[in-house]
Design a protein around this motif. Structure first.
Motif, PDB file in Angstrom:
ATOM      1  N   LEU A  53       0.832  -1.205   0.000  1.00  0.00           N
ATOM      2  CA  LEU A  53       0.000   0.000   0.000  1.00  0.00           C
ATOM      3  C   LEU A  53       0.868   1.258   0.000  1.00  0.00           C
ATOM      4  N   PHE A  54       1.940   1.250   0.776  1.00  0.00           N
ATOM      5  CA  PHE A  54       2.784   2.426   0.885  1.00  0.00           C
ATOM      6  C   PHE A  54       3.853   2.489  -0.193  1.00  0.00           C
ATOM      7  N   GLY A  55       4.210   1.355  -0.764  1.00  0.00           N
ATOM      8  CA  GLY A  55       5.344   1.293  -1.674  1.00  0.00           C
ATOM      9  C   GLY A  55       5.004   1.228  -3.144  1.00  0.00           C
ATOM     10  N   THR A  56       3.725   1.241  -3.506  1.00  0.00           N
ATOM     11  CA  THR A  56       3.337   1.217  -4.913  1.00  0.00           C
ATOM     12  C   THR A  56       2.248   2.251  -5.164  1.00  0.00           C
ATOM     13  N   THR A  57       2.197   2.748  -6.396  1.00  0.00           N
ATOM     14  CA  THR A  57       1.188   3.745  -6.754  1.00  0.00           C
ATOM     15  C   THR A  57      -0.212   3.165  -6.658  1.00  0.00           C
ATOM     16  N   ALA A  58      -0.395   1.963  -7.171  1.00  0.00           N
ATOM     17  CA  ALA A  58      -1.711   1.325  -7.107  1.00  0.00           C
ATOM     18  C   ALA A  58      -2.129   1.086  -5.665  1.00  0.00           C
ATOM     19  N   GLY A  59      -1.158   0.698  -4.825  1.00  0.00           N
ATOM     20  CA  GLY A  59      -1.455   0.463  -3.422  1.00  0.00           C
ATOM     21  C   GLY A  59      -1.907   1.728  -2.721  1.00  0.00           C
ATOM     22  N   ARG A  60      -1.289   2.837  -3.037  1.00  0.00           N
ATOM     23  CA  ARG A  60      -1.685   4.099  -2.402  1.00  0.00           C
ATOM     24  C   ARG A  60      -3.099   4.506  -2.829  1.00  0.00           C
ATOM     25  N   ARG A  61      -3.407   4.286  -4.091  1.00  0.00           N
ATOM     26  CA  ARG A  61      -4.780   4.593  -4.533  1.00  0.00           C
ATOM     27  C   ARG A  61      -5.782   3.735  -3.767  1.00  0.00           C
ATOM     28  N   GLN A  62      -5.450   2.479  -3.598  1.00  0.00           N
ATOM     29  CA  GLN A  62      -6.330   1.576  -2.858  1.00  0.00           C
ATOM     30  C   GLN A  62      -6.487   2.030  -1.405  1.00  0.00           C
ATOM     31  N   ALA A  63      -5.389   2.475  -0.801  1.00  0.00           N
ATOM     32  CA  ALA A  63      -5.449   2.931   0.587  1.00  0.00           C
ATOM     33  C   ALA A  63      -6.314   4.178   0.722  1.00  0.00           C
ATOM     34  N   VAL A  64      -6.171   5.114  -0.215  1.00  0.00           N
ATOM     35  CA  VAL A  64      -6.988   6.338  -0.170  1.00  0.00           C
ATOM     36  C   VAL A  64      -8.458   6.001  -0.369  1.00  0.00           C
ATOM     37  N   ALA A  65      -8.752   5.068  -1.283  1.00  0.00           N
ATOM     38  CA  ALA A  65     -10.140   4.650  -1.497  1.00  0.00           C
ATOM     39  C   ALA A  65     -10.732   4.026  -0.237  1.00  0.00           C
ATOM     40  N   TRP A  66      -9.903   3.348   0.550  1.00  0.00           N
ATOM     41  CA  TRP A  66     -10.381   2.764   1.804  1.00  0.00           C
ATOM     42  C   TRP A  66     -10.593   3.847   2.861  1.00  0.00           C
ATOM     43  N   ALA A  67      -9.704   4.850   2.889  1.00  0.00           N
ATOM     44  CA  ALA A  67      -9.737   5.844   3.964  1.00  0.00           C
ATOM     45  C   ALA A  67     -10.809   6.907   3.769  1.00  0.00           C
ATOM     46  N   LYS A  68     -11.115   7.251   2.530  1.00  0.00           N
ATOM     47  CA  LYS A  68     -12.054   8.358   2.291  1.00  0.00           C
ATOM     48  C   LYS A  68     -13.417   8.137   2.930  1.00  0.00           C
ATOM     49  N   PRO A  69     -14.089   6.999   2.708  1.00  0.00           N
ATOM     50  CA  PRO A  69     -15.417   6.822   3.322  1.00  0.00           C
ATOM     51  C   PRO A  69     -15.379   6.835   4.846  1.00  0.00           C
ATOM     52  N   ARG A  70     -14.230   6.556   5.422  1.00  0.00           N
ATOM     53  CA  ARG A  70     -14.106   6.498   6.881  1.00  0.00           C
ATOM     54  C   ARG A  70     -13.635   7.826   7.477  1.00  0.00           C
ATOM     55  N   GLY A  71     -13.390   8.820   6.615  1.00  0.00           N
ATOM     56  CA  GLY A  71     -12.903  10.102   7.104  1.00  0.00           C
ATOM     57  C   GLY A  71     -11.519  10.015   7.710  1.00  0.00           C
ATOM     58  N   ALA A  72     -10.694   9.130   7.174  1.00  0.00           N
ATOM     59  CA  ALA A  72      -9.385   8.873   7.778  1.00  0.00           C
ATOM     60  C   ALA A  72      -8.236   9.222   6.838  1.00  0.00           C
ATOM     61  N   VAL A  73      -8.461  10.145   5.902  1.00  0.00           N
ATOM     62  CA  VAL A  73      -7.421  10.466   4.929  1.00  0.00           C
ATOM     63  C   VAL A  73      -6.207  11.085   5.610  1.00  0.00           C
ATOM     64  N   GLN A  74      -6.425  12.003   6.572  1.00  0.00           N
ATOM     65  CA  GLN A  74      -5.296  12.645   7.245  1.00  0.00           C
ATOM     66  C   GLN A  74      -4.495  11.630   8.053  1.00  0.00           C
ATOM     67  N   GLU A  75      -5.189  10.720   8.739  1.00  0.00           N
ATOM     68  CA  GLU A  75      -4.488   9.683   9.502  1.00  0.00           C
ATOM     69  C   GLU A  75      -3.683   8.783   8.573  1.00  0.00           C
ATOM     70  N   LEU A  76      -4.246   8.488   7.392  1.00  0.00           N
ATOM     71  CA  LEU A  76      -3.536   7.661   6.422  1.00  0.00           C
ATOM     72  C   LEU A  76      -2.288   8.376   5.912  1.00  0.00           C
ATOM     73  N   LYS A  77      -2.409   9.682   5.628  1.00  0.00           N
ATOM     74  CA  LYS A  77      -1.254  10.441   5.153  1.00  0.00           C
ATOM     75  C   LYS A  77      -0.142  10.441   6.195  1.00  0.00           C
ATOM     76  N   LYS A  78      -0.506  10.600   7.453  1.00  0.00           N
ATOM     77  CA  LYS A  78       0.490  10.607   8.514  1.00  0.00           C
ATOM     78  C   LYS A  78       1.169   9.247   8.628  1.00  0.00           C
ATOM     79  N   PHE A  79       0.391   8.188   8.567  1.00  0.00           N
ATOM     80  CA  PHE A  79       0.915   6.823   8.623  1.00  0.00           C
ATOM     81  C   PHE A  79       1.848   6.565   7.439  1.00  0.00           C
ATOM     82  N   THR A  80       1.439   7.000   6.253  1.00  0.00           N
ATOM     83  CA  THR A  80       2.242   6.803   5.044  1.00  0.00           C
ATOM     84  C   THR A  80       3.543   7.574   5.131  1.00  0.00           C
ATOM     85  N   ARG A  81       3.474   8.812   5.603  1.00  0.00           N
ATOM     86  CA  ARG A  81       4.674   9.643   5.699  1.00  0.00           C
ATOM     87  C   ARG A  81       5.694   9.013   6.656  1.00  0.00           C
TER      88      ARG A  81
END
Length: 383
Positions: free
Chosen positions: A313-341
């Motif tokens: 999820l963190f190491g590929t472009t497709a994985g990051r898109r999948q992670a963002v798609a999972w986080a958006k409905p849950r309102g967790a995009v900022q938490e995901l960005k912090k985790f990814t960073r």
């Protein structure tokens, strides 16, 4: 990769609620960058007030709006390059403001003395040609380069490699081009308003990335210094980057005056190939960076700190898109960005450890980042 690199510590069961105190080193770097940004803002405002009488306040405002177009194009392009590991806003702001203010002011203050001292030593008799092909490349790249060096030393926590160097160099160059475009557009407006359109097309649309490319050369070499752990020798790394920036600037400015007879031939023969070469180099570097990050994240998954799915999820472009798609409905995009960073920072630290650069200090950072990673995963899953 060094075969003697210390192994990754195996994951341990973390406490259910991990409350980490602020990381003093990182907080200190962030405070310094913020102070630098405020100083750069003051210098930029002072530079604007200094230049306003030359073209008039009303004219400056009007052409300033025009100059925002190429600036926006450059910032969007650099944001695309930097989207894998975005740089912090204060450092980005400082780089742009330094380019738009301090580097412009320094170039103008030292321009006349430089011409008076150096021009007699050259074959150029026309001050305009000398200014374009000698003074501008040497002085402009020097003052822009100082800004990139300041980011490298003061915000070194965020300056991880060549891609970061290209981004910071490009940001300084974009800021410089913004103020320079205001001066060019303003001069055209005062002398012949209809010429502003031609000037805008030529500088704002045909070649908005010129200064970005020049100063990125110096940033690239400073990025190599960061990767190799040679921060104390950064000036030696900066010299070839500065020379390359000056050479590119010389060819760009001197093309019509010295080598070509019309703009179209010059543009197609020199500017387009240089731009294409720059794009190809950036794409290659970004791909190499992604592969390196993925490789180290997979090592952390083997040690139990990440799952294989998280590494992908963190190491590929497709994985990051999948992670963002999972986080958006849950309102967790900022938490995901912090985790990814944090995961990306961890990979960069591991790279320095494996290369044998400041191993003990980097191991301390690694342990801290591993704890942060655990805490941030828990926060993300609680959303």
């Amino acid at each position: 990769m060094s075969a003697s690199a210390p192994p990754i510590p195996h994951a341990i069961a973390p406490p259910p609620h991990l409350d980490l105190p602020p990381f003093r080193e990182r907080r200190r770097h962030q405070s310094r960058v913020l102070v630098m940004s405020l100083i750069a803002l003051v210098v930029f405002v002072g530079t604007v007030y200094w230049l306003a009488p030359f073209i008039g306040q009303t004219t400056m405002f009007a052409v300033g709006l025009l100059a925002l177009v190429p600036l926006g194009i450059c910032l969007l392009g650099l944001r695309w390059i930097d989207r894998w590991d975005p740089e912090p806003a204060p450092a980005v702001l400082f780089a742009v403001l330094w380019g738009a203010g301090a580097s412009v002011a320094g170039t103008m203050l030292f321009g006349e003395p430089f011409t008076r001292l150096v021009m007699p030593l050259t074959v150029f008799a026309d001050p305009d040609i000398f200014g374009a092909v000698v003074q501008a490349p040497i002085l402009e790249e020097a003052f822009k380069g100082i800004g990139v060096l300041l980011v490298f030393y003061v915000a070194r926590w965020h300056f991880d490699g060549p891609v970061d160097g290209i981004v910071y160099g490009g940001l300084v160059g974009a800021g410089f081009a913004f103020t320079e475009n205001i001066l060019y557009f303003g001069s055209a407006w005062v002398s012949a308003p209809y010429e502003v359109v031609a000037m805008f097309v030529m500088r704002g649309l045909f070649s908005p990335f010129a200064h970005v490319m020049f100063t990125s050369c110096l940033g690239f070499f400073l990025g190599l210094a960061a990767v190799k752990g040679r921060r104390s020798a950064a000036l030696w790394f900066a010299l070839p980057g500065y020379a390359l920036a000056v050479l590119g600037h010389f060819l760009w400015n001197g093309g019509l005056a010295l080598f070509f007879e019309d703009f179209l031939t010059f543009y197609v023969t020199l500017q387009v190939p240089l731009f294409a070469l720059g794009i190809a180099g950036v794409l290659w570097l970004r791909r190499a960076e992604r592969n390196r990050i993925l490789g180290y994240l997979l090592e952390y998954s083997e040690a139990g700190w990440l799952t294989d799915e998280e590494a992908q999820l963190f190491g590929t472009t497709a994985g990051r898109r999948q992670a963002v798609a999972w986080a958006k409905p849950r309102g967790a995009v900022q938490e995901l960005k912090k985790f990814t960073r944090t995961a990306v920072r961890l990979a960069e630290v591991r790279h320095r450890i494996c290369m044998g650069h400041d191993v003990l200090r980097q191991q301390g950072r690694e342990e801290r980042l591993l704890l942060e990673l655990t805490s941030e995963r828990a926060q993300l899953l609680r959303t």
